[in-house]
Design an enzyme around this catalytic site. Structure first.
Site, PDB file in Angstrom:
ATOM      1  N   CYS A   1       0.844  -1.197   0.000  1.00 50.38           N
ATOM      2  CA  CYS A   1       0.000   0.000   0.000  1.00 50.38           C
ATOM      3  C   CYS A   1       0.882   1.252   0.000  1.00 50.38           C
ATOM      4  CB  CYS A   1      -0.969  -0.034   1.180  1.00 50.38           C
ATOM      5  SG  CYS A   1      -2.375   1.090   1.008  1.00 50.38           S
TER       6      CYS A   1
ATOM      7  N   HIS B   1      -3.426  -5.392   0.334  1.00 52.10           N
ATOM      8  CA  HIS B   1      -2.850  -5.865   1.599  1.00 52.10           C
ATOM      9  C   HIS B   1      -2.883  -7.399   1.636  1.00 52.10           C
ATOM     10  CE1 HIS B   1      -2.665  -2.001   3.916  1.00 52.10           C
ATOM     11  NE2 HIS B   1      -3.531  -1.646   2.986  1.00 52.10           N
TER      12      HIS B   1
ATOM     13  N   GLU C   1      -1.436  -9.422   3.518  1.00 54.27           N
ATOM     14  CA  GLU C   1      -1.345 -10.014   4.864  1.00 54.27           C
ATOM     15  C   GLU C   1      -2.696 -10.483   5.379  1.00 54.27           C
ATOM     16  OE1 GLU C   1      -1.517  -5.453   5.628  1.00 54.27           O
ATOM     17  OE2 GLU C   1      -0.760  -6.839   4.105  1.00 54.27           O
TER      18      GLU C   1
END
Length: 587
Positions: free
Chosen positions: A396, A523, A525
């Site tokens: 990001c 993102h 994750e």
């Protein structure tokens, strides 16, 4: 439908989320379909506008919901995909009730906390509990509900009253309450004190709820006399006292609970026939993390490093990847602003220490964030990685910093910047998204799962994902790479290898000739799982440990696509070991 409620007492931060997640692991391992609900008593509609320093990270769901970080624990532990409605807040409940009142749905009655707010809470739980979350169409068997905060908090009272009513609504055979409490050690003699837990349970019982199990947190194992005393004064069966003492890693928690027959006690209360859970893979992963000793050092350059929970999903994704790569994570936390010249002039020791950590790292990770503080430091970290061929992953704002740095120092546009920090910059490398709002903060970003289409298969990112044409990953951002600058950037060697379906939004970029310098606007994750590490994080660890080329070769990708790769052996060893067993030595 069966319901397991996890409440907490004495102090916050005891690990209710991990306890609730571990209950989900045990239930799922025994063959049941599990879903989760998190109740947050704060008045915010969601966690989207809350500071990471105060509340930890904002966890993003597939549907764009911005939720409490505990939903990330649930998704990672139980391997489900939840929705925004699985996070219930006081703000959401009151907003719904007020909306109904304005529409006249209460037929002129005086709208009160009881029964209207409490009924809304119960209806919400019951509705959301029946939503499939495991990728199939079937209704879950058990819903695990975590009540945030601690018993006795003013803001929790409507939820406690709603749960008191709910136990009768669903029936005693369908309701199990687990209370998490602290057993502190006081004084020089190291005596374990039960009084805080006694008072916590007393407050819970006075509100009309009696715990069926006690999960007692402690630094060291509880003495048997202490557990007997807790059972006596808290009116709990001695077999239902679970001691959750500190462990080497949180993956041990479900195993500790199972060793103490927590699953049997829960199933007995819920009148579910007991079935021994299959925890082989879970136990392997927990034990493997304890014995791995080959380190890999990653520098995390961020803005919110003062609170580890601010980057909880990032650190979990790193752990998933390092254990898959047979490496022990050595994570260096670096405040991005400490890398800047301003810090050098104010505190040279802090500046030198920050740069020493960057230079000691085998890989650099710059995660997402908002605002201008520390952005120059993130760009300095990106420049160091680019010029010194150090593996780099930018997420990001980490990708945007990488793009701005490239525009400044490769294209020669010294004033290139993001309009977030410099609205009047003459060379905007990052710009505000046209559909965003500059007046309302909550829920106005590009949120949730969006598709990224690889523009070529001849790139590191596509090979990490296994040669697929596209991926669906979760987003949370207001600014994006300026498409007007893309041709200039690509001509200089910054390739945008992943774009959205309109090809106007840049999703993934790589620096030509660099062993691993990858940025992604999304993102990754948030979709990493213990048994399925996120590919970009996997790439960073592989590159930092010198294993990337082996994992991303054409033959290795073919093996990863094959049935042989998705066997029990692949989970019970590591991805690289499976590749080595299946790739022909002659090739």
């Amino acid at each position: 439908m069966k319901y397991v409620v996890v409440s907490g007492g004495v102090v916050s931060g005891l690990g209710k989320g991990v306890t609730a997640s571990s209950v989900g692991v045990l239930l799922r391992a025994s063959g049941l379909r599990v879903t989760s609900v998190k109740i947050d008593p704060y008045i915010n509609i969601d966690a989207g506008t809350m500071s990471p320093f105060e509340h930890g990270e904002t966890y993003v769901l597939d549907d764009g919901g911005e939720s409490d970080l505990d939903l990330g624990n649930y998704e990672r532990f139980v391997d489900v995909s939840l929705t925004r409605d699985h996070n219930i807040t006081t703000g959401k409940v009151y907003q719904s009730v007020i909306s109904k009142e304005r529409e006249g749905k209460y037929l002129g009655k005086t709208v009160q906390v009881v029964p209207h707010i409490t009924d809304e809470i119960q209806d919400w739980i019951e509705r959301v509990a029946h939503v499939p979350v495991d990728g199939t169409d079937g209704v879950p068997d058990v819903c695990v509900i975590e009540l945030g905060g601690t018993v006795g908090d003013i803001e929790s009272m409507p939820f406690i009253e709603a749960l008191r009513q709910f136990q009768f609504r669903v029936g005693s055979d369908n309701f199990c309450l687990i209370h998490v409490s602290l057993v502190p050690v006081v004084g020089a003699v190291g005596e374990q004190k039960t009084k805080p837990t006694q008072h916590s349970v007393q407050a819970l019982r006075s509100a009309g709820l009696s715990p069926h199990l006690l999960a007692c947190r402690s630094k060291l194992p509880l003495e048997q006399s202490v557990m007997d005393k807790l059972a006596l004064f808290c009116h709990v069966n001695p077999k239902c006292i679970i001691n959750l003492c500190d462990v080497s890693n949180i993956w041990h928690v479900p195993l500790v609970m199972h060793e103490q027959h927590a699953l049997e006690s829960i199933m007995n209360q819920l009148k579910i026939p007991f079935k021994e859970p299959d925890l082989e893979q879970w136990a392997y992963r927990a034990n493997k993390w304890d014995v791995i000793d080959t380190p890999v050092t990653i520098a995390l350059v961020g803005k919110y490093t003062g609170l580890g929970d601010s980057y909880l999903s990032v650190t979990k994704a790193l752990l998933h990847s390092t254990i898959a790569c047979d490496r022990k994570l050595n994570l260096l936390w670096i405040e991005a602003s400490d890398l800047e010249d301003e810090t050098k002039s104010e505190d040279v020791a802090k500046y030198d220490a920050a740069w020493a950590s960057v230079k000691a790292a085998e890989g650099i990770l710059v995660p997402g964030g908002f605002g201008g503080r520390g952005v120059e430091g993130k760009m300095l970290a990106a420049r160091y990685a680019r010029e010194n061929k150090v593996p780099y992953l930018g997420i990001c704002l980490g990708m945007q910093s990488m793009v701005i740095e490239f525009a400044r120092n490769v294209l020669g546009l010294s004033d290139a910047h993001s309009t977030e920090m410099e609205p009047e910059t003459k060379n905007p490398a990052v710009i505000f998204m046209p559909e965003g709002s500059k007046t309302h903060m909550g829920g106005t970003m590009r949120l949730g799962s969006r598709r990224t289409i690889f523009q070529t298969q001849d790139c590191i990112a596509a090979r990490l994902y296994g040669g697929v044409p596209y991926v669906d990953e979760r987003h949370r951002h207001r600014y994006e790479v300026n498409p007007d600058m893309v041709p200039q950037l690509e001509a200089a060697g910054l390739k945008f290898v992943g774009k959205d379906d309109s090809e106007t939004r840049m999703e993934v970029c790589e620096v030509d000739g660099h062993p691993f310098m990858v940025g992604c606007q999304y993102h990754p994750e948030f979709k990493s799982r213990p048994g399925r590490p996120s590919p970009p994080f996997m790439g960073l660890i592989l590159a930092a440990s010198g294993q990337l080329s082996e994992y991303t070769s054409e033959e290795a990708i073919a093996v990863r696509k094959s049935v042989a790769y998705n066997t029990h052996d692949a989970v019970m060893t590591s991805p690289l070991k499976v590749l080595r067993q299946n790739v022909s030595p002659s090739k």
